[in-house]
Motif scaffolding. Sequence first.
Motif, short mmCIF file in Angstrom:
data_model
loop_
_atom_site.label_atom_id
_atom_site.label_comp_id
_atom_site.label_asym_id
_atom_site.label_seq_id
_atom_site.Cartn_x
_atom_site.Cartn_y
_atom_site.Cartn_z
N UNK A 86 0.79 -1.22 0.00
CA UNK A 86 0.00 0.00 0.00
C UNK A 86 0.82 1.27 0.00
N UNK A 87 0.14 2.40 -0.10
CA UNK A 87 0.84 3.69 -0.11
C UNK A 87 1.58 3.98 1.20
N UNK A 88 1.17 3.35 2.30
CA UNK A 88 1.86 3.56 3.57
C UNK A 88 3.16 2.80 3.64
N UNK A 89 3.44 1.96 2.63
CA UNK A 89 4.68 1.16 2.56
C UNK A 89 4.86 0.33 3.82
N UNK A 90 3.82 -0.39 4.17
CA UNK A 90 3.91 -1.32 5.30
C UNK A 90 4.63 -2.58 4.84
N UNK A 91 5.64 -3.00 5.59
CA UNK A 91 6.44 -4.14 5.17
C UNK A 91 5.56 -5.39 5.14
N UNK A 92 5.59 -6.09 3.99
CA UNK A 92 4.76 -7.27 3.79
C UNK A 92 5.58 -8.55 3.91
N UNK A 93 6.68 -8.64 3.18
CA UNK A 93 7.53 -9.82 3.24
C UNK A 93 8.97 -9.41 2.97
N UNK A 94 9.89 -10.25 3.42
CA UNK A 94 11.31 -9.98 3.23
C UNK A 94 12.05 -11.31 3.26
N UNK A 154 23.25 -15.17 -13.01
CA UNK A 154 23.04 -16.40 -13.79
C UNK A 154 22.01 -17.30 -13.13
N UNK A 155 20.95 -16.67 -12.62
CA UNK A 155 19.94 -17.44 -11.94
C UNK A 155 18.59 -16.75 -12.12
N UNK A 156 17.53 -17.56 -12.41
CA UNK A 156 16.16 -17.06 -12.52
C UNK A 156 15.34 -17.80 -11.48
N UNK A 157 14.77 -17.05 -10.54
CA UNK A 157 14.05 -17.67 -9.43
C UNK A 157 12.62 -17.14 -9.41
N UNK A 158 11.69 -18.08 -9.27
CA UNK A 158 10.26 -17.76 -9.19
C UNK A 158 9.79 -18.11 -7.78
N UNK A 159 9.33 -17.09 -7.05
CA UNK A 159 8.99 -17.27 -5.65
C UNK A 159 7.60 -16.70 -5.39
N UNK A 160 6.92 -17.31 -4.43
CA UNK A 160 5.64 -16.79 -3.99
C UNK A 160 5.85 -15.47 -3.27
N UNK A 161 4.79 -14.70 -3.13
CA UNK A 161 4.91 -13.39 -2.50
C UNK A 161 5.27 -13.48 -1.03
N UNK A 162 5.06 -14.65 -0.46
CA UNK A 162 5.47 -14.83 0.93
C UNK A 162 6.89 -15.32 1.08
N UNK A 163 7.55 -15.74 -0.02
CA UNK A 163 8.94 -16.15 0.04
C UNK A 163 9.18 -17.60 -0.29
N UNK A 164 8.14 -18.41 -0.51
CA UNK A 164 8.35 -19.81 -0.85
C UNK A 164 8.81 -19.93 -2.31
N UNK A 165 9.75 -20.84 -2.55
CA UNK A 165 10.30 -21.02 -3.89
C UNK A 165 9.36 -21.89 -4.72
N UNK A 166 8.99 -21.39 -5.90
CA UNK A 166 8.17 -22.17 -6.84
C UNK A 166 9.09 -22.92 -7.79
#
Length: 1223
Positions: free
Chosen positions: A102-110, A135-147
């Motif tokens: 959001x516009x308040x820039x509340x930290x969601x995930x890290x 040399x790496x392409x990583x697809x991760x969920x918005x919570x940090x889990x690796x897809x």
Amino acid sequence: MNFEGLDPGLAEYAPAMHSALDPVLDAHLNPSLLQNVELDPEGVALEALPVQESVHIMEGVYSELHSVVAEVGVPVSVSHFDLHEEMLWVGSHGGHATSFFGPALERYSSFQVNGSDDIRQIQSLENGILFLTKNNLKYMARGGLIIFDYLLDESDDMHSLLLTDSSTLLVGGLQNHILEIDLNTVQETQKYAVETPGVTIMRQTNRFFFCGHTSGKVSLRDLRTFKVEHEFDAFSGSLSDFDVHGNLLAACGFSSRLTGLACDRFLKVYDLRMMRAITPLQVHVDPAFLRFIPTYTSRLAIISQSGQCQFCEPTGLANPADIFHVNPVGPLLMTFDVSASKQALAFGDSEGCVHLWTDSPEPSFNPYSRETEFALPCLVDSLPPLDWSQDLLPLSLIPVPLTTDTLLSDWPAANSAPAPRLYLIFGPNRGSGKGLRYQDSLRAPPVDAEILRTMKKVGFIGYAPNPRTRLRNQIPYRLKESDNEFDNFSQVTESPIGREEEPHLHMVSKKYRKVTIKYSKLGLEDFDFKHYNKTLFAGLEPHIPNAYCNCMIQVLYFLEPVRCLIQNHLCQKEFCLACELGFLFHMLDLSRGDPCQGSNFLRAFRTIPEASALGLILADSDEASGKGNLARLIQRWNRFILTQLHQDMQELEVPQAYRGAGGSSFCSSGDSVIGQLFSCEMENCSLCRCGSETVRASSTLLFTLSYPEGSNSDKTGKNCDFAQVLKRSICLEQNTQAWCDNCEKYQPTIQTRNICHLPDILVINCEVNSLKEADFWRMQAEVAFKMAMKKHGGEISKSKEFALADWKELGSPEGMLMCPSIEELKNVWLPFSIRMKMTKNKGLDVCNWTDGDEMQWGPARAEEEHGVYVYDLMATVVHILDSRTGGSLVAHIKVGETYHQRKEGVTHQQWYLFNDFLIEPIDKHEAVQFDMNWKVPAILYYIKRNLNSKYNLNIKNPIEASVLLAEASLARKQRKTHTTFIPLMLNEMPQVGDLVGLDAEFVTLNEEEAELRSDGTKSTIKPSQMSVARITCVRGQGPNEGIPFIDDYISTQEQVVDYLTQYSGIKPGDLDAKISSKHLTTLKSTYLKLRFLIDIGVKFVGHGLQKDFRVINLMVPKDQVLDTVYLFHMPRKRMISLRFLAWYFLDLKIQGETHDSIEDARTALQLYRKYLELSKNGTEPESFHKVLKGLYEKGRKMDWKVPEPEGQTSPKNAAVFSSVLAL
């Protein structure tokens, strides 16, 4: 401050970039930034803290709203606004990713993406985020889990990625190739060689891929082959950034000087229409980043690394007054991004700080963002540690929820029984050399005792002679089992005779099943639509892509105020849904039971970006297989179409037809008629636990049902009226986390809604998307059924059956009302009418309104009290569950008196079922009966009683004669010498009954899908999708007879698979505005011309006009069509081509190499004149019949082929033509 734990990789940066790593606080760093900051042992901030308080934002002017710290001292390498949710993603040089909500820039995930390399680009997808490192392409969920984690070659040095579609990705870098990766299979599908290595920036438009190189060049590549089409040598040193918008490309970079590379203050601007540079744009900052921000104009935002930002037009002059300054914590800005809504800008600096600039106090990052899922708080504060090595440790220490339902681990015994697969191989018989191989995949049949007696084993394989008890290579079918699983039943009868009812479809009533069109070699001509629709209302054909919305189009059409409003609307937008819907409504008005198709409306629908973003555009494969959830899809479509129509109507003045009887305007200024019809004004109150209350006014076009919590667990059958659920949904009260200005932080708040004004049309999305909601509807219907039984004759058990005499007693006159049948009371929870009353304290009372209430209080009771309204059910849209066809959507609609008056000349109201082109009258109780096993409610429409009587609903045709006058061509290369027609003058305007010669040419967008039957005949599954490419109209009378006044080539944005040049005369490039020399127009422009001619009453003369009007998507009254195909046709004989008719009657050789629509239209006019001459204006049918017999005799002799010029003589000299000469 302890700085020992910071990443040692920071030493690679310039000293000025990390001078603040000294324990002494840097002068550029805001001292308040580090107050109350705790660093973990690695030196990374645990929470993002605001750098400064929020400031007042002036509307329309970008100002800083918030600043937060991602990682103290670690430079930001990339920033990206999420395209699906209200989030901002930030990547650091330490390989760490952080998201802010959001516009308040509340930290969601890290979370950490890479342990050593920096994050170079971020791309958001629907289900996760793509991160590109060296040399790496990583697809991760918005919570940090690796897809998935895709490792590239170690020698690669990747810098840029580009998402070409939902599942294809291009990755480029400093090497001499670009990789194409399929995101579904996570595999490299293509490797494109790059002549100039070093691709660091990639962009895409609907014409080209744009690749920016480190050498300072920008290459334009083909979208399909990736070959270089053009190249711009922008800068002599290196390229810093570039962006593309419309027909302009702007780039910034470095130029070579004697002392090295220097930042060039001249932006290079290129015109993509002429493929050449235009005047460079001199700016007053050192440009490092640039982006187009096309809000009102094509503005450019130019950013320097020192924090200066300047806005200017790419083709104008830069003004020093348009410069503002970003105050970075570090000395340099490292990254810059613009949100999809253009309302927010994000800057990242070299000290790990992120700055958000917006042009409004409450910005949104995306036009249509979905709801973000937040992690639930931990309900258990602390759990005792468990040592798994201790065998005697009681597992009861692990807290589990108490439940009475069956656990997933409780497998039934039937599922636990072994079901082995047995393969028996019978060896060859010694005497015959023949054997039998048998396999059973479900249950092994008992082995013949003779086989077991003679079998010899070698290892685990047994060999035995064939006892010849079965036929060779044949296995008996399990008929009973296979009938329950698969068969080849077609959902639609091929003829009115039909088939016997199949046992597996007994649940879904026949009229509710998905209907399809059976195509023959004649197309649709021999398909009996009257078998499915015996009314005079028009159905809609379902074979067009995204035709799942047919039922909702019918609902909108039968809303009288909406229909009149839409048909009065006309604007200049090429793809306007309101205009196309009005054209479709006009076709439904003219039809007398024949089906229509919404091809033009759906074509415009596919071009709306918001429709694609909401997932409303289905692929053909998904629609055919039923992969999408149709109930959710149609509810999203319902919200989308109301919002889109509301926006389209806001741009125009309210039509005079919508001014009330008292002379007051139907809607207030600044609002639309759609808003007045559907919008509900309300106040959203947010009450914090500190006592602070915030009130905000808003409105909504529809409501979503909110069901009581825990309703599915109550097995006792608690009664809950629909009115109670509706009131709960409208006056919604919920507890949620929200920002409190008084507490200056997020606090648990109670949010309530107070209704200020009720809409005239109440739209409700049912949201029955899970078993929980379906059980609730089912349970409430059962409770309502029991209560109805009590009311009409005592409590009756579900299993008891009634005799006819019992029901007659229940329906005796003493009961005042006739008792409905037991079938009418089943599966009914929805009321036909509801009563709403606005209270003085902005509350709302809702109750069911029945026929009994009507008799008790009188029909005018609701009108006597102020603020009391009665709403009647007008339509229900239901989802039919059928696993064989993927399901379908149908509508029950209560058709009003005015529609019956226009179509049938009678005045009454009736409920109808609309299932695409199947239309059937139904009983009113069927509209509210929902068997949740196969018939699930999706959308409800309630309208205020006597709504239509309040307004003058006259329709004034918005199409004027000016559409026929001269207009400019879209083609840039057209010259007056290429003009093939003369527009009508004012004194030539057509009148009622005037003749107009018409011909149209088409191109193919999608090929036909067909299958070959076992008997060798072809069966069409789906016809080819055609698009009109050229329309020609010629004058049919007057001194300029035969001269065209319309010859329009239709521009198309869709891909053409076959131009059909041999039959259409259309060549590749004729429909492209960049290279065409024809008179190119939009389909809407030419459509308006034809609509005006139809409305004024002209008669169209042509050959095969039925197909022409069908593809153009026009409904023309039959008395206005003079088709030479039927004029020169004998019953039960073949249709004759225009070429043969022109040769036989007119001695003309046409359509030599290709077709020409001007020639065909003129020939059709001449043939019509010949028809009038031969038939004496239709007064001598017998003599004309002799002419037709001679025509067919000659055609059979010639095999219907026109002779070559050196061949047979003209038919005027033939004996068979003597009858023509005698006439």
